[in-house]
Design a protein around this motif. Structure first.
Motif, mmCIF file in Angstrom:
data_model
loop_
_atom_site.group_PDB
_atom_site.id
_atom_site.type_symbol
_atom_site.label_atom_id
_atom_site.label_comp_id
_atom_site.label_asym_id
_atom_site.label_seq_id
_atom_site.Cartn_x
_atom_site.Cartn_y
_atom_site.Cartn_z
ATOM 1 N N LEU A 14 0.710 -1.145 -0.092
ATOM 2 C CA LEU A 14 -0.082 -0.035 -0.199
ATOM 3 C C LEU A 14 1.049 1.193 0.182
ATOM 4 C CD1 LEU A 14 -2.999 1.284 0.257
ATOM 5 C CD2 LEU A 14 -2.449 1.258 2.758
ATOM 6 N N LYS A 16 1.131 5.328 0.150
ATOM 7 C CA LYS A 16 0.525 6.501 0.871
ATOM 8 C C LYS A 16 1.720 7.322 1.311
ATOM 9 C CE LYS A 16 0.557 4.255 5.490
ATOM 10 N NZ LYS A 16 1.607 3.315 5.385
ATOM 11 N N ASP A 65 -8.615 9.034 -1.605
ATOM 12 C CA ASP A 65 -8.126 8.966 -0.167
ATOM 13 C C ASP A 65 -6.507 8.991 -0.176
ATOM 14 O OD1 ASP A 65 -7.649 6.322 -1.266
ATOM 15 O OD2 ASP A 65 -8.729 5.347 0.041
ATOM 16 N N LEU A 67 -4.596 6.788 -0.984
ATOM 17 C CA LEU A 67 -4.242 5.493 -0.611
ATOM 18 C C LEU A 67 -3.955 4.535 -2.073
ATOM 19 C CD1 LEU A 67 -5.823 4.631 2.823
ATOM 20 C CD2 LEU A 67 -3.778 5.702 2.473
ATOM 21 N N GLY A 69 -3.695 1.497 -3.211
ATOM 22 C CA GLY A 69 -3.762 0.035 -2.974
ATOM 23 C C GLY A 69 -4.298 -0.887 -4.074
#
Length: 79
Positions: A14, A16, A65, A67, A69
């Motif tokens: 992930l 971020k 967001d 993120l 993923g």
């Protein structure tokens, strides 16, 4: 064989804010190539990279967001 043109090395982590390394760099190159971003592909996901990530996510109908993923990777592979 040769990987397809969109085979960015996103990996499975992930990505971020604060992520560093090859996966982050792959996203930076992707955003530069496919989204017209002007990021330095330095492998450091700072505020600018995440801002671009959110804008890209919104543009492809994902939750913006920041993120990156599995859903973001799947969407990126289709572009």
């Amino acid at each position: 064989g040769t990987p397809p043109p969109n085979a960015y090395a996103f990996g499975t982590v992930l990505v971020k804010a604060g992520t560093t390394g090859e996966a982050c760099k792959a996203w930076q190159i992707f955003f530069n190539t496919k989204f017209g971003a002007k990021l330095a592909p330095d492998g450091i996901c700072g505020p600018l990279t995440i801002a671009v990530a959110k804008a890209w996510q919104a543009s492809v109908g994902l939750a913006a967001d920041g993120l990156l993923g599995p859903m973001s990777r799947a969407k990126a592979m289709m572009q």
